[in-house]
Enzyme design. Sequence first.
Site, PDB file in Angstrom:
ATOM      1  N   GLU A  86      34.759 -64.044 -20.513  1.00  0.00           N
ATOM      2  CA  GLU A  86      33.814 -64.928 -19.835  1.00  0.00           C
ATOM      3  C   GLU A  86      32.823 -64.117 -19.017  1.00  0.00           C
ATOM      4  O   GLU A  86      33.163 -63.559 -17.972  1.00  0.00           O
ATOM      5  CB  GLU A  86      34.567 -65.901 -18.927  1.00  0.00           C
ATOM      6  CG  GLU A  86      35.560 -66.779 -19.651  1.00  0.00           C
ATOM      7  CD  GLU A  86      34.929 -67.574 -20.788  1.00  0.00           C
ATOM      8  OE1 GLU A  86      33.912 -68.246 -20.561  1.00  0.00           O
ATOM      9  OE2 GLU A  86      35.445 -67.483 -21.924  1.00  0.00           O
ATOM     10  N   LYS A 216      56.170 -73.343 -16.679  1.00  0.00           N
ATOM     11  CA  LYS A 216      54.893 -73.389 -17.405  1.00  0.00           C
ATOM     12  C   LYS A 216      54.136 -74.693 -17.164  1.00  0.00           C
ATOM     13  O   LYS A 216      53.448 -75.203 -18.039  1.00  0.00           O
ATOM     14  CB  LYS A 216      55.128 -73.198 -18.925  1.00  0.00           C
ATOM     15  CG  LYS A 216      56.066 -72.073 -19.294  1.00  0.00           C
ATOM     16  CD  LYS A 216      55.440 -70.709 -19.128  1.00  0.00           C
ATOM     17  CE  LYS A 216      56.480 -69.605 -19.157  1.00  0.00           C
ATOM     18  NZ  LYS A 216      56.555 -68.874 -20.389  1.00  0.00           N
ATOM     19  N   ASP A 290      52.751 -63.018 -18.102  1.00  0.00           N
ATOM     20  CA  ASP A 290      52.763 -64.138 -19.037  1.00  0.00           C
ATOM     21  C   ASP A 290      51.587 -65.057 -18.711  1.00  0.00           C
ATOM     22  O   ASP A 290      51.593 -65.730 -17.674  1.00  0.00           O
ATOM     23  CB  ASP A 290      54.095 -64.885 -18.897  1.00  0.00           C
ATOM     24  CG  ASP A 290      54.231 -65.991 -19.931  1.00  0.00           C
ATOM     25  OD1 ASP A 290      53.232 -66.333 -20.592  1.00  0.00           O
ATOM     26  OD2 ASP A 290      55.349 -66.515 -20.077  1.00  0.00           O
ATOM     27  N   HIS A 381      24.963 -67.052 -14.255  1.00  0.00           N
ATOM     28  CA  HIS A 381      25.564 -67.222 -15.579  1.00  0.00           C
ATOM     29  C   HIS A 381      24.529 -67.047 -16.682  1.00  0.00           C
ATOM     30  O   HIS A 381      24.839 -66.545 -17.745  1.00  0.00           O
ATOM     31  CB  HIS A 381      26.243 -68.581 -15.706  1.00  0.00           C
ATOM     32  CG  HIS A 381      27.644 -68.566 -15.203  1.00  0.00           C
ATOM     33  ND1 HIS A 381      27.955 -68.725 -13.881  1.00  0.00           N
ATOM     34  CD2 HIS A 381      28.828 -68.359 -15.844  1.00  0.00           C
ATOM     35  CE1 HIS A 381      29.274 -68.650 -13.722  1.00  0.00           C
ATOM     36  NE2 HIS A 381      29.824 -68.426 -14.888  1.00  0.00           N
TER      37      HIS A 381
END
Lengths: 389, 389, 389, 389
Positions: A86, A216, A290, A381
Amino acid sequence: MDGKIPRDAQDDHTAAMAQRRRDFVQQHTGVTLDHVGRCSIDPATLPGNIENFIGAAQVPIGLAGPLRIDGEHARGDFYVPLATTEGTLVASYNRGMRLLTECGGVKTTVVEHRMQRSPVFMFDDALAAREFGHWVDAHLAEIARVAEATTRIGKLTSIYQYAVGPLRHLRFNYTTGDAAGQNMTGKATLAACEWIAEQYPGGAKYLLSGNMDTDKKHSQVNTLVTRGKRVVAEAVIRQEALKRLMGVDTAEMFAMRQVSNTGAMLAGSANNGSHAANGLAALFIATGQDAANVAESHAGVVYSQLLAGGDYYWSITLTSLIVGTVGGGTGLATQRECLEMLGCHGNGRADKFAEICAGVVLAGETSLSGAVLHGDWVSSHDRYGRNRP
Amino acid sequence: MDGKIPRDAQDDHTAAMAQRRRDFVQQHTGVTLDHVGRCSIDPATLPGNIENFIGAAQVPIGLAGPLRIDGEHARGDFYVPLATTEGTLVASYNRGMRLLTECGGVKTTVVEHRMQRSPVFMFDDALAAREFGHWVDAHLAEIARVAEATTRIGKLTSIYQYAVGPLRHLRFNYTTGDAAGQNMTGKATLAACEWIAEQYPGGAKYLLSGNMDTDKKHSQVNTLVTRGKRVVAEAVIRQEALKRLMGVDTAEMFAMRQVSNTGAMLAGSANNGSHAANGLAALFIATGQDAANVAESHAGVVYSQLLAGGDYYWSITLTSLIVGTVGGGTGLATQRECLEMLGCHGNGRADKFAEICAGVVLAGETSLSGAVLHGDWVSSHDRYGRNRP
Amino acid sequence: MDGKIPRDAQDDHTAAMAQRRRDFVQQHTGVTLDHVGRCSIDPATLPGNIENFIGAAQVPIGLAGPLRIDGEHARGDFYVPLATTEGTLVASYNRGMRLLTECGGVKTTVVEHRMQRSPVFMFDDALAAREFGHWVDAHLAEIARVAEATTRIGKLTSIYQYAVGPLRHLRFNYTTGDAAGQNMTGKATLAACEWIAEQYPGGAKYLLSGNMDTDKKHSQVNTLVTRGKRVVAEAVIRQEALKRLMGVDTAEMFAMRQVSNTGAMLAGSANNGSHAANGLAALFIATGQDAANVAESHAGVVYSQLLAGGDYYWSITLTSLIVGTVGGGTGLATQRECLEMLGCHGNGRADKFAEICAGVVLAGETSLSGAVLHGDWVSSHDRYGRNRP
Amino acid sequence: MDGKIPRDAQDDHTAAMAQRRRDFVQQHTGVTLDHVGRCSIDPATLPGNIENFIGAAQVPIGLAGPLRIDGEHARGDFYVPLATTEGTLVASYNRGMRLLTECGGVKTTVVEHRMQRSPVFMFDDALAAREFGHWVDAHLAEIARVAEATTRIGKLTSIYQYAVGPLRHLRFNYTTGDAAGQNMTGKATLAACEWIAEQYPGGAKYLLSGNMDTDKKHSQVNTLVTRGKRVVAEAVIRQEALKRLMGVDTAEMFAMRQVSNTGAMLAGSANNGSHAANGLAALFIATGQDAANVAESHAGVVYSQLLAGGDYYWSITLTSLIVGTVGGGTGLATQRECLEMLGCHGNGRADKFAEICAGVVLAGETSLSGAVLHGDWVSSHDRYGRNRP
């Protein structure tokens, strides 16, 4: 079965098997996995990390820093590897790090460490479940002994109980040393549950997870009582520095905080800050954490005050930061290098790494907030993210 | 300033600059970034994806499948690349895919598509904010025109309004074609806000985000009214297949669902299912999605029913799945190959890819639930996750 | 059946039947309901309000005020009847009213009005549910016609749709004039659903509530998109007045707000303010509102700013205030008198009454916050709440 | 000041002062409070319950029952007084009670009892706050001693700690005997905080509430770790009885439960059941409970299973039921009679009363669910709620 993925039952983690599977993909999909196959990982290092290995995703890493951290475990100036695709992300965090560093650095503190597995025991009625709960409280030491017998490192520190109907959800809390610890706690809790089921008068039926871990997944219970590490990053942003580097006033920043809080409250948001997930995901991928744990780890609470002289006290508390410096992907080739850059590979480094994570997140908060307030969010951006459709 | 990261103002995305920064890291930290530097990405492809590029994280990819999908856009048997460092993950998803495929496949449907930017407008009192809200409703077509002038692809489909005190939070909803669309919507909304601020009688003060987007954060508002794509995966699990492949009964699975729901409800969880984040993070990294969006994307709602004959209807609705098949990291070397494996690179493929994501998630749900119920959850991690501390 | 409660199938709302049931209670429990029986309500006025009438609970009413309100509908100084058994409550609200009044009064605004019934339609799969959703959007005008044919007052203003698996939850939003409107919307939505089920090609199965209304329950969806009325109360608290009347500074009050926000965020609270439920429950009981709606009505969002000169802007937005000035208990003897005291009985008064509710709530917020900050919270309860154990 | 409410500083709780205030209302508003004044309460009994007393709200009471309860504390058949102005409510609960009674009654269990006050201590940084937290843990016994010295009844059972930035929220948990206990715990915690502030090396600054109590507000923390009493009601609904009395099948009821759960999950609802607030508000008003506590008390979790033979196990867990049988309004005239009807006035009865509350709530759940499923929900309101607009 023609479509079955090739697998070598004896030794599957070899370059040959990886190639065979890439060929298989080529046959079935017509796609040649050239770049995927061009990785420098030795397949022999991968058992325990992956099955049906075919190569590697290459995620670009950008360098940000220095970030001055004044923590208990992390002290000094750090250069931070951020793996992301990104545009603007690295530049934005870099800007926030400069602000924090010029303001004397970010203070970081690990305030709690609790990794969970949450079995649920099921009874005929609520009364039986309640009695079971008392029994568990009374046998905590023995349960801990049985659980801890499965691990050199994990320590069972408490069992929280949550009652609903004839069910007793137990949330086992462990410290897990320098590992993230989900497997360790799973194994220890299984042993404990088996022992409980055997010892409890009349027996006890259970499931190893009743969905309160909440593995998670973001959850309010994580925000309340921590999953992984609870880490605070805090800094005093000097009025002059904020104005000079980001073009905004501390008083405006504080006024904006009041507005952002209403948005978070209305939305029922996991974090009243801006974008903790950005920095965390990038750090996690770079360092072999993770990435699925971004789900839990991005939760947080921003607390700030405008100080008498016009400086701005800014803190973010990550309530469920799940990281490790051993185990998982931390020993793999590029991941290990990135951890080493931070002085965070191996034993005795998890708290240090957690503090760096929190410091990085706070840097990102300052930069994005500044951009929103100053109005250069979109233009930056446009500059850095040119390849957007 | 000695500690400043080297940067070439003219052309920073070169192998030479990457090397110079790796040398800089070596000087400042003593760590040689051998593996990080050994990537096959052409730095010239990276503007718009990364700043201060130094190399790449290599994340191992495992292959799972085939997964039979019977969707609107995704149809057929798919082999799925999963980038992860967590042992057992690929094996577990693979097992779930087998179950779904043997049961005739997973049905998938994209039911909504809405990407947001949520500015907040600030007034003197609630009455003024309410009047502004009416004005916005009355000028929706013009606002859409201004917003859409900034993009070839994005379409403004609605503006939701949320009032608090003298503030008016607006949640601009867009379709964004095959892009994830955060930047596109940011730019379009900025243009819209500037226009509004200019046109609104008496003017209007705003912030481009009032924290209701809620970008890179889980939130209840996302769960309710979608962020990105709302996708459903559903399957009828045959009793015989579940018993044969996972050793458990559908009736037990359904009974367990009642228990899991209580855990999710008590915990205040973003998902009453098991571990959507696992499959999504692995797919996202492999295919160049923004891994930070796991924060939003992992939210979901499981709904199931035990059918009259004993088969089990199982659905999961991902309420905030943020994916794209153009832009972001989708064009990078390994990422593109992985998208191509799925027939999902480029224009016209985002819905297909979203359906595959949902199908993969449902596969993972069945496998982990089966393991928890059958009791082989820990033993499988012991087998596949040997390198744990 | 001996234990069956006496009931007169012809005319059950009589003094004689009430007496007969009190006698029945006396026989079965030994308790004589002397005070319960001594009410001034004419039983003949009670059909539609109660079944198996035996008498009345007498809840003490205290008088608070004047509260100066500068609303759209409520304007002037109000004396407010508060029915409660909790010592200190009236005194505390009274103190807050004085503060607000001395600061020029409280500004109040009703910003939305939406009462719901939320049926759920159930299909074979998600695709069918999605298509149904489009059909509903396309037939909104006809659905509104059918729904509105059941009521003189209710207007269907929108139908929100929420998709999960093969289900389509519809949230019908109505304006309901001066009634709270739950029954009106239930009846209208039933008619609409029957029409839909008949008209929809292939038919459609539904439940009249899928639990998203969310009737008599707090929920985030209410907070977001309103249930009943969304009302804002706002005031500028003058520094001098706060100091003089409550002994605290506005700057301290604002600093405390930052702390309270963290508590609300951690707790996952329905309201980041203090105790809206206290004032609302007392007003509801006094004025014949449905006290069960305290569940929804107490939700709110506090937003405040410290102004440049040291005064304090303070707002609370009640997102789900459910009140009426016709129907329900509003016509009963004491309840009507209390509504009349406020100039709020009958048609055309519901918005006015809603504004008064919000103003009262803000008064209570200031008083309790002041007490917590000043440290006289407990001592005032000791003074006013002497009968505590 | 002309508009000031009359008050007698010496003895304000007299019929004369009540009359004088009613006259004052008449002068200022033109409304004569005839019915409000016609109550049988002796004003001399009201100090500690109300200030500025002017009379009473008369809320109609209907009788429901018998409800067979098989609890630890509540055993036998009960007739239940429900104070409400909402037609159908008593009839509906009555129907549910019949169902439960015919199925052998409802089993009830109080599984936890914890009333809170939650001060927040504020430090310079997170490290100082963490150290403070350890100190609190180490001094728990002394803190309990100091807190308990203020009360004959309250016992401090634990202090939960929640860290955010430099703040330490403490949630003091007490048992409070047969009182609801908010004032008792407030007073005890104030003493504890004063002691802590004095004893803690270097001192400690605090607020008596940091908004985590969460008093008079629903919150997830209440749902998780209880506020007041955590009470379970459970019953096995016989297939035949459900069919006969409500016209629906247990299997359909269970299928509907799956749907209702999705509604609650999407909505972010405080209760996945139907309308606990209805029964609780009616019971609370009748028996002198604090009706504002409906905000907390209505939260709950429904858990059910369809049993092998077709019967239906149904439970609801009220997680935050706040009730007392001494103190508050329990000693007032009509309230006391209603408590006595249930055998619940005075010491040693609070658990019994809590069990009755839970049993009543479950009765209401069955009846409303049956009506929604059977389709007679609206028609019954038409029959019983005729006075609606």
